[in-house]
Design a protein around this motif. Structure first.
Motif, PDB file in Angstrom:
ATOM      1  N   LEU A  25     -45.445 -68.851  35.034  1.00  0.00           N
ATOM      2  CA  LEU A  25     -46.700 -68.094  35.019  1.00  0.00           C
ATOM      3  C   LEU A  25     -46.519 -66.742  35.719  1.00  0.00           C
ATOM      4  O   LEU A  25     -46.988 -65.707  35.228  1.00  0.00           O
ATOM      5  CB  LEU A  25     -47.813 -68.891  35.703  1.00  0.00           C
ATOM      6  N   ARG A  26     -45.838 -66.746  36.866  1.00  0.00           N
ATOM      7  CA  ARG A  26     -45.592 -65.492  37.609  1.00  0.00           C
ATOM      8  C   ARG A  26     -44.804 -64.499  36.764  1.00  0.00           C
ATOM      9  O   ARG A  26     -45.071 -63.303  36.773  1.00  0.00           O
ATOM     10  CB  ARG A  26     -44.813 -65.788  38.893  1.00  0.00           C
ATOM     11  N   GLU A  59     -44.736 -64.406  33.615  1.00  0.00           N
ATOM     12  CA  GLU A  59     -45.439 -64.214  32.339  1.00  0.00           C
ATOM     13  C   GLU A  59     -44.593 -64.638  31.146  1.00  0.00           C
ATOM     14  O   GLU A  59     -44.537 -63.954  30.120  1.00  0.00           O
ATOM     15  CB  GLU A  59     -45.927 -62.773  32.215  1.00  0.00           C
ATOM     16  N   LEU A  87     -58.203 -74.796  34.248  1.00  0.00           N
ATOM     17  CA  LEU A  87     -57.074 -73.876  34.361  1.00  0.00           C
ATOM     18  C   LEU A  87     -57.454 -72.597  33.632  1.00  0.00           C
ATOM     19  O   LEU A  87     -57.805 -72.635  32.460  1.00  0.00           O
ATOM     20  CB  LEU A  87     -55.819 -74.481  33.719  1.00  0.00           C
ATOM     21  N   LYS A  88     -57.398 -71.503  34.310  1.00  0.00           N
ATOM     22  CA  LYS A  88     -57.804 -70.235  33.716  1.00  0.00           C
ATOM     23  C   LYS A  88     -56.604 -69.291  33.643  1.00  0.00           C
ATOM     24  O   LYS A  88     -56.463 -68.384  34.442  1.00  0.00           O
ATOM     25  CB  LYS A  88     -58.947 -69.596  34.521  1.00  0.00           C
ATOM     26  N   THR A  89     -55.725 -69.542  32.706  1.00  0.00           N
ATOM     27  CA  THR A  89     -54.605 -68.637  32.478  1.00  0.00           C
ATOM     28  C   THR A  89     -54.617 -68.235  31.010  1.00  0.00           C
ATOM     29  O   THR A  89     -55.235 -68.910  30.174  1.00  0.00           O
ATOM     30  CB  THR A  89     -53.241 -69.307  32.788  1.00  0.00           C
ATOM     31  N   ASN A 107     -52.282 -68.570  29.128  1.00  0.00           N
ATOM     32  CA  ASN A 107     -51.447 -69.560  28.438  1.00  0.00           C
ATOM     33  C   ASN A 107     -52.182 -70.853  28.121  1.00  0.00           C
ATOM     34  O   ASN A 107     -51.670 -71.688  27.389  1.00  0.00           O
ATOM     35  CB  ASN A 107     -50.241 -69.936  29.314  1.00  0.00           C
ATOM     36  N   THR A 108     -53.357 -71.074  28.723  1.00  0.00           N
ATOM     37  CA  THR A 108     -54.017 -72.377  28.662  1.00  0.00           C
ATOM     38  C   THR A 108     -54.773 -72.602  27.363  1.00  0.00           C
ATOM     39  O   THR A 108     -55.524 -71.745  26.913  1.00  0.00           O
ATOM     40  CB  THR A 108     -54.992 -72.557  29.846  1.00  0.00           C
ATOM     41  N   ASN A 140     -49.331 -74.795  44.066  1.00  0.00           N
ATOM     42  CA  ASN A 140     -49.934 -73.470  44.129  1.00  0.00           C
ATOM     43  C   ASN A 140     -50.081 -73.044  45.576  1.00  0.00           C
ATOM     44  O   ASN A 140     -51.049 -73.376  46.249  1.00  0.00           O
ATOM     45  CB  ASN A 140     -51.296 -73.476  43.424  1.00  0.00           C
ATOM     46  N   PRO A 179     -49.389 -67.352  40.849  1.00  0.00           N
ATOM     47  CA  PRO A 179     -49.082 -66.343  39.842  1.00  0.00           C
ATOM     48  C   PRO A 179     -49.907 -65.064  39.970  1.00  0.00           C
ATOM     49  O   PRO A 179     -49.633 -64.079  39.308  1.00  0.00           O
ATOM     50  CB  PRO A 179     -49.377 -67.034  38.519  1.00  0.00           C
ATOM     51  N   LEU A 180     -50.920 -65.051  40.830  1.00  0.00           N
ATOM     52  CA  LEU A 180     -51.759 -63.866  40.987  1.00  0.00           C
ATOM     53  C   LEU A 180     -51.000 -62.788  41.744  1.00  0.00           C
ATOM     54  O   LEU A 180     -50.281 -63.058  42.695  1.00  0.00           O
ATOM     55  CB  LEU A 180     -53.037 -64.231  41.740  1.00  0.00           C
TER      56      LEU A 180
END
Length: 155
Positions: A58-59, A61, A80-82, A84-85, A147, A153-154
């Motif tokens: 995720l980090r 990308e 999950l708010k990415t 990719n989700t 996390n 990943p933010l």
């Protein structure tokens, strides 16, 4: 009269046999798929992926799909708010239109609460031809534990 009774008995027996029969081809497919899954093979399986590796992807990308198969109730508590989700509860995952939404050319990481449903989903997707599927080790709980401020990943 005896001929009718014998014919009826034969027809009944044939019908009863067919009703209790199972799909031999599916049984053979399942046997081929599961026969190599010994305890040792499962322990060494590359089916699971750790939360640290997912966080790193995720980090960085990386291109992959994070398939969340939890129920709507579970998602309402914690989603999950990415980018990719893809949220698709297990109960609807194998509907034709939902399978068509899944990529066939990239990694699919499946997430549920603890990993149990995700393992079943991954095995089934692999049997359908989705070869690049992995299970989030520990499920959403494992992801939450992985996390940390260092791994988030933010930016």
């Amino acid at each position: 009269m005896i001929k009718k009774i014998v014919t009826g008995a034969v027809l009944f027996s044939t019908l009863a046999l067919n009703l209790s029969a199972f799909d031999t081809n599916k049984a053979e497919d399942f046997d081929a798929f599961y026969s190599h899954m010994t305890q040792k093979a499962c322990a060494a399986s590359k089916l699971s992926i750790g939360s640290d590796e997912v966080m790193q992807m995720l980090r960085e990308e990386k291109k992959f799909t994070l398939l969340d198969i939890r129920t709507k109730g579970e998602l309402a508590v914690l989603g999950l708010k990415t980018a990719n989700t893809v949220e698709m509860p297990l109960e609807h995952l194998f509907e034709k239109e939902n399978l068509a939404k899944l990529p066939t050319d990239e990694l699919i990481v499946i997430v549920c609460y603890s990993g149990t449903r995700a393992t079943m989903a991954a095995a089934s997707l692999k049997m359908l031809g989705f070869k690049n599927t992995r299970v989030m080790k520990g499920g959403i709980v494992g992801l939450a534990q992985g996390n940390t401020p260092k791994s988030a990943p933010l930016k």
